[in-house]
Design a protein around this motif. Structure first.
Motif, short mmCIF file in Angstrom:
data_model
loop_
_atom_site.label_atom_id
_atom_site.label_comp_id
_atom_site.label_asym_id
_atom_site.label_seq_id
_atom_site.Cartn_x
_atom_site.Cartn_y
_atom_site.Cartn_z
N ALA A 87 0.84 -1.19 0.00
CA ALA A 87 0.00 0.00 0.00
C ALA A 87 0.87 1.24 0.00
CB ALA A 87 -0.90 -0.01 1.23
N ALA A 88 0.33 2.33 -0.47
CA ALA A 88 1.03 3.61 -0.47
C ALA A 88 0.92 4.29 0.89
CB ALA A 88 0.48 4.52 -1.56
N GLU A 89 -0.14 4.00 1.63
CA GLU A 89 -0.34 4.59 2.95
C GLU A 89 -1.18 3.66 3.81
OE1 GLU A 89 -4.06 7.56 2.43
OE2 GLU A 89 -2.20 8.22 1.47
N LEU A 90 -1.14 3.89 5.11
CA LEU A 90 -1.92 3.11 6.07
C LEU A 90 -2.95 4.01 6.72
CD1 LEU A 90 1.05 1.23 7.79
CD2 LEU A 90 -0.38 0.45 5.89
N SER A 91 -4.02 3.45 7.25
CA SER A 91 -5.07 4.25 7.88
C SER A 91 -4.53 4.92 9.15
CB SER A 91 -6.28 3.38 8.22
OG SER A 91 -5.92 2.38 9.14
N ASP A 92 -5.12 6.07 9.51
CA ASP A 92 -4.73 6.80 10.71
C ASP A 92 -5.34 6.16 11.94
OD1 ASP A 92 -3.22 8.76 9.40
OD2 ASP A 92 -4.97 10.02 9.04
N THR A 93 -4.60 6.23 13.06
CA THR A 93 -5.11 5.81 14.37
C THR A 93 -4.70 6.85 15.39
OG1 THR A 93 -3.13 4.60 15.05
CG2 THR A 93 -4.78 3.37 13.76
N SER A 94 -5.29 6.80 16.59
CA SER A 94 -4.91 7.77 17.62
C SER A 94 -3.47 7.56 18.08
CB SER A 94 -5.86 7.68 18.82
OG SER A 94 -5.83 6.38 19.37
N ARG A 95 -2.97 6.37 18.00
CA ARG A 95 -1.59 6.09 18.39
C ARG A 95 -0.61 6.49 17.31
NH1 ARG A 95 0.81 0.36 20.65
NH2 ARG A 95 2.92 1.10 20.98
N GLY A 96 -0.98 6.30 16.08
CA GLY A 96 -0.10 6.65 14.97
C GLY A 96 1.17 5.83 15.00
N ALA A 97 2.32 6.48 14.86
CA ALA A 97 3.60 5.81 14.80
C ALA A 97 4.27 5.71 16.17
CB ALA A 97 4.53 6.52 13.82
N GLY A 98 3.52 6.06 17.25
CA GLY A 98 4.08 5.99 18.60
C GLY A 98 4.52 4.58 18.91
N GLY A 99 5.77 4.43 19.30
CA GLY A 99 6.34 3.11 19.51
C GLY A 99 6.47 2.73 20.97
N PHE A 100 7.57 2.10 21.30
CA PHE A 100 7.81 1.55 22.62
C PHE A 100 7.56 2.60 23.70
CE2 PHE A 100 10.67 -0.79 19.74
CZ PHE A 100 10.13 -2.05 19.91
N GLY A 101 6.61 2.30 24.59
CA GLY A 101 6.32 3.19 25.73
C GLY A 101 5.47 4.40 25.40
N SER A 102 5.02 4.53 24.16
CA SER A 102 4.30 5.75 23.76
C SER A 102 2.93 5.87 24.40
CB SER A 102 4.17 5.81 22.24
OG SER A 102 3.33 4.78 21.77
N THR A 103 2.37 4.77 24.92
CA THR A 103 1.05 4.87 25.54
C THR A 103 1.14 5.09 27.04
OG1 THR A 103 0.89 2.47 25.81
CG2 THR A 103 -0.01 3.41 23.77
#
Length: 146
Positions: free
Chosen positions: A127-143
């Motif tokens: 795919a050229a892009e992925l759907s948006d989420t509230s987390r986005g690209a937040g990785g390890f420990g981002s929540t």
């Protein structure tokens, strides 16, 4: 519901079984000619004497036993270890001693758990892009931690 799994048992021990009606895993036992001492930070492949034939669509997961981990620092190094449906060799367990004391493994000792699980096969769809989420690209420990 149960799945039938063919097994060859060369261990000299009873086949793994579920200890309670709600158990997810069955204990695997060490097959040893003589005791094996695992020194601190040392690892070893411990054989089980079991050879299995899983149906396609299933895997066997080798996991640590919580008592060995909590009391003695003994765990499965590649946890969970995966046994694929097309593997026909002897089931082995990679144990590691994360404690600061030597640990002796005896013949017949329960060393790991085996969990049988269904799995899916995936197909990639580029795919050229992925759907948006509230987390986005937040990785390890981002929540957060609390």
């Amino acid at each position: 519901m149960s799945v039938i799994i063919k097994v060859i048992n060369k261990s000299g021990h009873a086949l793994p079984n579920y200890e309670t009606i709600a158990s997810a895993g069955m204990d695997l036992r060490a097959v040893l000619e003589s005791p094996v001492v695992l020194n601190p930070l040392e690892r070893a492949i411990i054989k089980t004497g079991l050879f299995i034939e899983l149906p396609v669509g299933y895997e066997a997961q080798v996991r640590p036993r919580s008592g060995l981990a909590a009391k003695f620092g003994i765990t499965v190094l590649n946890s969970p270890g995966t046994i694929d449906a097309d593997y026909r060799g002897e089931v082995g367990v990679i144990l590691v001693n994360l404690s600061n004391q030597p640990f002796t493994i005896e013949n017949g000792e329960r060393i790991a758990q085996l969990v049988i699980a269904k799995h899916e096969r995936a197909e990639w769809q580029e795919a050229a892009e992925l759907s948006d989420t509230s987390r986005g690209a937040g990785g390890f420990g981002s929540t957060g931690t609390k």
